[in-house]
Design a protein around this motif. Structure first.
Motif, PDB file in Angstrom:
ATOM      1  N   SER A   1      26.150  41.554  35.834  1.00 44.49           N
ATOM      2  CA  SER A   1      25.516  42.372  34.799  1.00 44.49           C
ATOM      3  C   SER A   1      25.969  43.828  34.881  1.00 44.49           C
ATOM      4  O   SER A   1      25.793  44.593  33.925  1.00 44.49           O
ATOM      5  N   GLN A   2      26.585  44.218  35.996  1.00 45.51           N
ATOM      6  CA  GLN A   2      26.978  45.618  36.199  1.00 45.51           C
ATOM      7  C   GLN A   2      28.486  45.845  36.105  1.00 45.51           C
ATOM      8  O   GLN A   2      28.959  46.930  36.412  1.00 45.51           O
ATOM      9  N   ILE A   3      29.232  44.850  35.669  1.00 44.71           N
ATOM     10  CA  ILE A   3      30.684  44.986  35.617  1.00 44.71           C
ATOM     11  C   ILE A   3      31.089  46.033  34.589  1.00 44.71           C
ATOM     12  O   ILE A   3      30.463  46.173  33.533  1.00 44.71           O
ATOM     13  N   THR A   4      32.142  46.796  34.901  1.00 43.24           N
ATOM     14  CA  THR A   4      32.612  47.835  33.986  1.00 43.24           C
ATOM     15  C   THR A   4      33.587  47.242  32.967  1.00 43.24           C
ATOM     16  O   THR A   4      34.108  46.144  33.146  1.00 43.24           O
ATOM     17  N   SER A   5      33.879  47.992  31.912  1.00 39.32           N
ATOM     18  CA  SER A   5      34.640  47.452  30.786  1.00 39.32           C
ATOM     19  C   SER A   5      36.046  47.011  31.174  1.00 39.32           C
ATOM     20  O   SER A   5      36.480  45.914  30.815  1.00 39.32           O
ATOM     21  N   ASN A   6      36.784  47.845  31.911  1.00 43.04           N
ATOM     22  CA  ASN A   6      38.146  47.474  32.281  1.00 43.04           C
ATOM     23  C   ASN A   6      38.158  46.260  33.203  1.00 43.04           C
ATOM     24  O   ASN A   6      38.983  45.354  33.056  1.00 43.04           O
ATOM     25  N   THR A   7      37.238  46.250  34.132  1.00 41.86           N
ATOM     26  CA  THR A   7      37.165  45.127  35.059  1.00 41.86           C
ATOM     27  C   THR A   7      36.721  43.867  34.335  1.00 41.86           C
ATOM     28  O   THR A   7      37.137  42.761  34.689  1.00 41.86           O
ATOM     29  N   LYS A   8      35.914  44.013  33.311  1.00 38.98           N
ATOM     30  CA  LYS A   8      35.475  42.850  32.545  1.00 38.98           C
ATOM     31  C   LYS A   8      36.662  42.177  31.873  1.00 38.98           C
ATOM     32  O   LYS A   8      36.742  40.937  31.832  1.00 38.98           O
ATOM     33  N   ASP A   9      37.604  42.943  31.353  1.00 45.93           N
ATOM     34  CA  ASP A   9      38.808  42.352  30.767  1.00 45.93           C
ATOM     35  C   ASP A   9      39.553  41.523  31.813  1.00 45.93           C
ATOM     36  O   ASP A   9      40.010  40.404  31.538  1.00 45.93           O
ATOM     37  N   ALA A  10      39.676  42.061  33.010  1.00 42.45           N
ATOM     38  CA  ALA A  10      40.349  41.339  34.095  1.00 42.45           C
ATOM     39  C   ALA A  10      39.578  40.087  34.469  1.00 42.45           C
ATOM     40  O   ALA A  10      40.174  39.046  34.780  1.00 42.45           O
ATOM     41  N   ALA A  11      38.257  40.179  34.426  1.00 37.73           N
ATOM     42  CA  ALA A  11      37.418  39.021  34.759  1.00 37.73           C
ATOM     43  C   ALA A  11      37.628  37.891  33.760  1.00 37.73           C
ATOM     44  O   ALA A  11      37.696  36.711  34.149  1.00 37.73           O
ATOM     45  N   TYR A  12      37.739  38.230  32.489  1.00 38.92           N
ATOM     46  CA  TYR A  12      38.022  37.197  31.479  1.00 38.92           C
ATOM     47  C   TYR A  12      39.405  36.581  31.702  1.00 38.92           C
ATOM     48  O   TYR A  12      39.588  35.368  31.536  1.00 38.92           O
ATOM     49  N   ASP A  13      40.374  37.417  32.074  1.00 42.09           N
ATOM     50  CA  ASP A  13      41.700  36.876  32.372  1.00 42.09           C
ATOM     51  C   ASP A  13      41.619  35.880  33.530  1.00 42.09           C
ATOM     52  O   ASP A  13      42.255  34.824  33.505  1.00 42.09           O
ATOM     53  N   TYR A  14      40.856  36.211  34.545  1.00 46.49           N
ATOM     54  CA  TYR A  14      40.711  35.340  35.707  1.00 46.49           C
ATOM     55  C   TYR A  14      39.989  34.043  35.332  1.00 46.49           C
ATOM     56  O   TYR A  14      40.386  32.955  35.762  1.00 46.49           O
ATOM     57  N   MET A  15      38.961  34.143  34.509  1.00 50.48           N
ATOM     58  CA  MET A  15      38.263  32.941  34.064  1.00 50.48           C
ATOM     59  C   MET A  15      39.200  32.044  33.260  1.00 50.48           C
ATOM     60  O   MET A  15      39.215  30.818  33.439  1.00 50.48           O
ATOM     61  N   ASN A  16      39.977  32.647  32.365  1.00 49.54           N
ATOM     62  CA  ASN A  16      40.932  31.856  31.588  1.00 49.54           C
ATOM     63  C   ASN A  16      42.001  31.232  32.485  1.00 49.54           C
ATOM     64  O   ASN A  16      42.440  30.098  32.243  1.00 49.54           O
ATOM     65  N   TRP A  17      42.398  31.951  33.518  1.00 46.21           N
ATOM     66  CA  TRP A  17      43.386  31.418  34.462  1.00 46.21           C
ATOM     67  C   TRP A  17      42.873  30.142  35.123  1.00 46.21           C
ATOM     68  O   TRP A  17      43.625  29.193  35.313  1.00 46.21           O
ATOM     69  N   TRP A  18      41.585  30.101  35.425  1.00 48.13           N
ATOM     70  CA  TRP A  18      41.024  28.924  36.082  1.00 48.13           C
ATOM     71  C   TRP A  18      41.124  27.664  35.223  1.00 48.13           C
ATOM     72  O   TRP A  18      41.145  26.552  35.735  1.00 48.13           O
ATOM     73  N   LEU A  19      41.212  27.826  33.915  1.00 50.65           N
ATOM     74  CA  LEU A  19      41.337  26.670  33.023  1.00 50.65           C
ATOM     75  C   LEU A  19      42.770  26.468  32.538  1.00 50.65           C
ATOM     76  O   LEU A  19      42.997  25.710  31.605  1.00 50.65           O
ATOM     77  N   SER A  20      43.729  27.144  33.181  1.00 49.70           N
ATOM     78  CA  SER A  20      45.105  27.146  32.678  1.00 49.70           C
ATOM     79  C   SER A  20      45.975  26.035  33.234  1.00 49.70           C
ATOM     80  O   SER A  20      47.118  25.889  32.824  1.00 49.70           O
ATOM     81  N   GLY A  21      45.482  25.248  34.191  1.00 52.31           N
ATOM     82  CA  GLY A  21      46.261  24.130  34.707  1.00 52.31           C
ATOM     83  C   GLY A  21      46.454  24.129  36.208  1.00 52.31           C
ATOM     84  O   GLY A  21      46.041  23.193  36.897  1.00 52.31           O
ATOM     85  N   TRP A  22      47.088  25.170  36.744  1.00 55.28           N
ATOM     86  CA  TRP A  22      47.393  25.196  38.175  1.00 55.28           C
ATOM     87  C   TRP A  22      46.146  25.101  39.052  1.00 55.28           C
ATOM     88  O   TRP A  22      46.117  24.286  39.998  1.00 55.28           O
ATOM     89  N   PRO A  23      45.092  25.887  38.794  1.00 52.14           N
ATOM     90  CA  PRO A  23      43.914  25.801  39.667  1.00 52.14           C
ATOM     91  C   PRO A  23      43.291  24.409  39.683  1.00 52.14           C
ATOM     92  O   PRO A  23      42.863  23.928  40.737  1.00 52.14           O
ATOM     93  N   GLY A  24      43.239  23.756  38.530  1.00 48.06           N
ATOM     94  CA  GLY A  24      42.667  22.418  38.469  1.00 48.06           C
ATOM     95  C   GLY A  24      43.450  21.415  39.271  1.00 48.06           C
ATOM     96  O   GLY A  24      42.889  20.518  39.906  1.00 48.06           O
ATOM     97  N   ALA A  25      44.800  21.556  39.253  1.00 49.59           N
ATOM     98  CA  ALA A  25      45.641  20.668  40.056  1.00 49.59           C
ATOM     99  C   ALA A  25      45.457  20.945  41.539  1.00 49.59           C
ATOM    100  O   ALA A  25      45.394  20.019  42.362  1.00 49.59           O
ATOM    101  N   PHE A  26      45.337  22.211  41.876  1.00 51.81           N
ATOM    102  CA  PHE A  26      45.157  22.583  43.276  1.00 51.81           C
ATOM    103  C   PHE A  26      43.863  22.002  43.846  1.00 51.81           C
ATOM    104  O   PHE A  26      43.866  21.350  44.893  1.00 51.81           O
ATOM    105  N   ILE A  27      42.755  22.197  43.147  1.00 53.18           N
ATOM    106  CA  ILE A  27      41.474  21.750  43.695  1.00 53.18           C
ATOM    107  C   ILE A  27      41.315  20.224  43.611  1.00 53.18           C
ATOM    108  O   ILE A  27      40.472  19.660  44.312  1.00 53.18           O
ATOM    109  N   ALA A  28      42.133  19.567  42.785  1.00 55.93           N
ATOM    110  CA  ALA A  28      42.115  18.101  42.778  1.00 55.93           C
ATOM    111  C   ALA A  28      42.511  17.565  44.139  1.00 55.93           C
ATOM    112  O   ALA A  28      42.023  16.506  44.569  1.00 55.93           O
ATOM    113  N   ARG A  29      43.360  18.295  44.841  1.00 55.75           N
ATOM    114  CA  ARG A  29      43.845  17.844  46.147  1.00 55.75           C
ATOM    115  C   ARG A  29      42.809  17.997  47.252  1.00 55.75           C
ATOM    116  O   ARG A  29      43.054  17.613  48.386  1.00 55.75           O
ATOM    117  N   GLN A  30      41.670  18.590  46.917  1.00 56.10           N
ATOM    118  CA  GLN A  30      40.552  18.594  47.861  1.00 56.10           C
ATOM    119  C   GLN A  30      39.398  17.761  47.304  1.00 56.10           C
ATOM    120  O   GLN A  30      38.275  17.843  47.776  1.00 56.10           O
TER     121      GLN A  30
END
Length: 420
Positions: free
Chosen positions: A309-338
């Motif tokens: 709730s306290q995230i700043t505007s610039n960091t929020k943009d980065a946070a959305y990029d990171y969230m989108n990265w998690w659904l981009s393919g590589w992370p899902g393949a990585f965690i499948a191996r665990q």
């Protein structure tokens, strides 16, 4: 559920006191070099993930890793201490009531339309059991009055990403192999034959269900609704559990995945609450642990990624990029191996070998030795995944990790159990 903020934070403070294919993702980049602070557990906050995300996104990412009780305490008490929070859906009601997280705009999640029906309708198949308690779809959408429910809106409380079903693991050198969905039972956790060699996860919204399922399966108690136990039911359950504690039935209550690995590796326990990465880690080290598929059904969980709730505007943009990265393919393949699943698996499928996809998602026999996230063999050729396919496992959920209406009272009972 309406939890008064002050009371909730007091209880959370008490809880804390007691407790390979590398493919870059060019279409998502942070808008400016910034530092993103991610608070969570060992389950997803792994160094390989951090490095890959930094390479793909051009971000500086700092992981703050601790046990589930500790991170929930920190997030609830100090939302200034993190930008993104990663844990499980049972934390949502607590964090939302405490004002520690803010809405996520669905329109900013690039692949939201690819997220499967588990967190949208509660089921992957028509005949699946939704399971008792806080099924994640009930907590996803933010309504106009600030409540959370299944009615679709433009704002969500968390990003649906990793998820799995949990049960218990047992050492085949000590306990004979059971049959999935037939003889394997939660009751084994309270079997007198295992006295002194039982471990339980130390988390009131998780461990309590492992023990409740065990007690009910053993015929010691029957709940009207195991996902919403009454005070009277809690009194009766913990009367039973305290008697087991006095008889030294439990050998320990673990706080993190690495600690659970040590419990089993050092022969402190022969059966315990377990998460999939711990089982894969032990198997890769030659410890013959089986992840049970209980006939009563699993305890389900769903990973949540939340905006402070306290995230700043610039960091929020980065946070959305990171969230989108998690659904981009590589992370899902990585965690499948665990042994974990991702909410849009088809995007990760091309990054898994055919043998990996068939074993982890389809429940088929491994046609070759498979590596875990550390690059060590954790699945030998010829093995079949305990519990079968993704669809099969999520068709057999008995209860979800849940913050019950009797949450505060259940915390008192839990502290009594672990402190005696």
């Amino acid at each position: 559920m309406d939890l008064p903020k002050r009371a909730t934070l007091k209880k959370i403070a008490t809880l804390g006191a007691t407790a390979s294919i590398i493919t870059h993702v060019p279409y998502v980049f942070a808008r400016k070099k910034t530092t993103l602070r991610v608070l969570g557990t060992h389950v997803t906050l792994q160094e390989a993930i951090r490095k890959q995300a930094m390479d793909d996104l051009g971000l500086e990412i700092v992981f703050s890793v601790a046990g589930s009780a500790s991170v929930l305490q920190q997030a609830s008490m100090d939302p200034n201490s993190f930008d993104l929070y990663e844990q499980w859906s049972n934390s949502i009601n607590v964090l939302w009531s405490a004002g520690s997280i803010q809405p996520i705009e669905k329109k900013r999640i690039t692949h939201f339309n690819e997220i499967n029906s588990l967190t949208k309708t509660g089921k992957l198949t028509q005949d699946a059991s939704i399971g008792a308690g806080d099924a994640p779809y009930k907590l996803l959408n933010i309504q106009g009055d600030g409540t959370l429910n299944a009615q679709e809106t433009d704002l969500i409380s968390y990003l649906p990403y990793v998820h799995n079903v949990d049960s218990f693991g047992y050492n085949l050198d000590s306990i004979p192999l059971g049959s999935a969905y037939e003889s394997e039972s939660w009751a084994w956790l309270l079997d007198e034959k295992n006295r002194g060699k039982v471990g339980i996860v130390n988390a009131p919204t998780i461990g309590i269900f492992d023990l409740a399922l065990a007690a009910q399966s053993k015929g010691l108690i029957k709940f009207v609704d195991i996902g919403a136990m009454t005070r009277d039911e809690l009194d009766r359950l913990f009367f039973i559990l305290l008697d087991y504690k006095k008889q030294k039935h439990f050998n320990g209550f673990w706080n993190s995945v690495p600690e659970s690995v040590e419990f089993m590796k050092n022969n402190r326990v022969s059966i315990q609450s377990m998460f999939s990465p711990a089982v894969e880690s032990l198997n890769s080290q030659g410890v013959n642990v089986r992840f049970a598929a209980p006939k009563e059904g699993y305890r389900g969980w769903h990973g949540v990624m939340c905006l402070s709730s306290q995230i700043t505007s610039n960091t929020k943009d980065a946070a959305y990029d990171y969230m989108n990265w998690w659904l981009s393919g590589w992370p899902g393949a990585f965690i499948a191996r665990q042994g974990y699943y991702i909410s849009n698996p088809e995007r990760s499928k091309p990054l898994l070998s055919e043998a990996e996809w068939q074993y982890w998602y389809e429940g088929k026999e491994a046609t070759e030795a498979l590596l875990n996230t550390q690059g060590k063999v954790s699945v030998e050729a010829g093995n079949v995944r305990s519990g079968g396919s993704y669809l099969k496992r999520f068709s057999n959920v008995a209860v979800w990790n849940t913050v019950m209406p009797t949450y505060d009272y259940s915390l008192q009972k839990w502290y009594e159990l672990i402190s005696r």
